[in-house]
Design an enzyme around this catalytic site. Structure first.
Site, mmCIF file in Angstrom:
data_model
loop_
_atom_site.group_PDB
_atom_site.id
_atom_site.type_symbol
_atom_site.label_atom_id
_atom_site.label_comp_id
_atom_site.label_asym_id
_atom_site.label_seq_id
_atom_site.Cartn_x
_atom_site.Cartn_y
_atom_site.Cartn_z
ATOM 1 C CD GLU A 242 -1.796 2.320 1.550
ATOM 2 O OE1 GLU A 242 -1.572 3.156 0.645
ATOM 3 O OE2 GLU A 242 -1.770 2.591 2.751
ATOM 4 C CB CYS A 276 -1.006 7.185 1.204
ATOM 5 S SG CYS A 276 -2.127 6.173 2.209
#
Length: 499
Positions: A242, A276
């Site tokens: 991720e 993110c």
């Protein structure tokens, strides 16, 4: 429950990024230390696996209750370690507890053995699929959301029946250690090694990748993700990555501009932009550009940085990240972009105050690279088609959002991302029933949801012959009569038009 099995001579310090206050001193674990933990983890996983879904559920739920009662301790650790406002730490804990609760509650439904159709050719067989624990999984978490990412990785790894070795970032080791040790405080009957922590710098993370764990889940930057994948490849260790994002939002002509401005301001500035899935790019159609910009300017001007417990945003955690923000803003302005809110003068280490850049060229660093700070670029699009094309114009594909009263689902389907929110931002991240992950440079694999549980298992197929059908196609000799029968069945079964 301590993670040290033998004395470790080398240590490092964790300090508050704004005040320099010492939060704690932690060992630098070596490959030998990790090997010891892996041995203990394999033994402990047998006990954990034998508990079954309901036994594991009971213990994870006990852990959730313990964490909820002890939340003030974690609020204080998170605030001291990262400098982020306590409401941000609380937001992380809430999301992490929901992941633990959901994974424990749904593991049996998702992973228990299921009977499936055997198909015509194997009609006399019983067919089943089960999802078995991998064994021991490694989880490496980042500094920007240390509470949430620790509990997220632990939730799905443990609920699926694995033991877990957690390596938090060296900048946020305290929260990772707390997460692991809290499990044993809630479950003192659990064997040593079932959940364990290791700390250290990059070499420690690399050693975990090469240690022989059965899967490695990594959350962090794209460059580090590539190094993690390369190190894991040496042992063919599968990875879940991720990675970074450059999330885009499309604001259509029929958008609720007040809601869009409020959501985008929060989505781009929360956690000082160190997320993110933070909103970094906005494409607003020309017809509503000026009105939208006025609303964003008003909202962003109200966001201030500080070290109070209830400040809107806190300090930047990593000094180098401040320089990336400075480079991106400088490049955007030099290439013709303008500052609607803030500018280079907003960069006041260890803080960066909100910066809104307008009409920045698409080839600039502020558009193409992850900024990871409280900076958002708002560019003007001719129409929705133009906005979608430009939104899809980077190598990233983690999250996205769209504001439109009538065409949200249609626009969302065309955005290249692992998740899209309509008329809000980031909501898919906080829903444990939905898969979370990206495409392209944002990585692959999924946390959350059914897919997230299956990430930490291996699918196993089991078949059992129930009765003989007379003519067995899996033995010699194969007769002409048998061939003719199958020939006719094939023609009838597959040669007609399917409905």
């Amino acid at each position: 429950m301590t993670a040290q099995l033998k004395p470790v001579t080398e240590t490092f310090e964790v300090r508050n990024p704004a005040t320099g206050e010492l939060v704690g001193t932690y060992p630098v674990h070596t490959a030998e230390d990790i090997a010891e933990r892996l041995t203990k983890a394999r033994a402990a996983q047998v006990w954990w696996g034998d508990l079954g879904f309901r036994g594991r559920k009971k213990r994870i739920q006990r852990w959730v209750r313990w964490l909820a009662r002890d939340c003030d301790t974690l609020y204080d650790i998170g605030f001291r370690e990262t400098g982020k406002p306590k409401p941000d730490v609380q937001f992380e804990l809430l999301a992490g507890l929901e992941d633990l609760r959901w994974a424990a509650a749904h593991a049996e439904r998702v992973l228990a053995e299921k009977r499936v159709a055997p198909g015509l050719a194997m009609l006399n067989f019983d067919a089943r699929v089960s999802y078995e624990p991998l064994g021991v999984v490694g989880v490496i978490t980042p500094w920007n959301a240390p509470v949430y990412t620790a509990f997220c990785g632990l939730a799905y790894g443990l609920a699926a029946g694995n033991a877990v070795i957690l390596k938090p970032s060296e900048l946020s080791a305290a929260t990772g250690v707390y997460a692991v040790e809290s499990f044993y405080k809630a479950n003192p009957d659990a064997p040593e090694g079932l959940v364990t922590w290791i700390t250290g710098l990059g070499d420690t993370g690399a050693a975990l990748c090469r240690s022989g764990v059965d899967k490695l889940a990594f959350t962090g930057s794209v460059p580090t993700g590539r190094r993690v994948m390369a190190a894991c490849a040496e042992n063919l260790t599968p990875v879940l990555l991720e990675l970074g994002g450059k999330d885009a939002t499309v604001v259509a002509e029929d958008a609720d501009l007040d809601a869009a401005a409020a959501s985008i301001t929060w989505g781009s500035m929360w956690n000082s932009g160190q997320a993110c899935v933070g909103v970094e790019r906005v494409y607003v159609v020309e017809a509503v550009r000026d009105e939208f910009l006025a609303k964003v300017k008003e909202r962003a001007a109200q966001v201030s940085a500080g070290l109070e417990e209830l400040s809107a945003i806190g300090p930047m955690t990593v000094p180098n990240q401040i320089e990336i923000v400075r480079r991106h803003v400088t490049d955007a302005l030099e290439k013709g972009g303008t500052a609607l809110v803030g500018g280079l003068e907003s960069i006041k280490p260890p803080y960066v105050e909100p910066i809104v850049l307008v009409d920045v060229p698409e080839d600039s660093a502020a558009v193409q690279e992850e900024t990871f700070g409280p900076v958002v670029v708002v560019n003007t699009a001719k129409d929705v088609d133009d906005a979608i094309e430009r939104a899809n114009g980077t190598s990233f594909g983690l999250g996205s959002s769209v504001f439109s009263k009538s065409h949200g689902p249609e626009i969302a389907r065309r955005l290249r991302a692992g998740g899209t929110t309509i008329n809000s931002v980031l909501t898919f991240v906080g829903m444990p029933s939905l898969p979370f992950g990206g495409v392209g440079d944002s990585g692959f694999g999924r946390f959350h949801g059914d897919d997230g549980l299956r990430e930490f298992t291996r699918a196993k197929a089991t078949t059992r012959k129930r009765f003989d059908m007379g003519e067995d196609m899996q033995v010699f000799p194969r007769t002409k009569e048998q061939f003719d029968v199958v020939y006719k069945v094939l023609k009838v079964r597959y040669g007609r038009r399917f409905r």
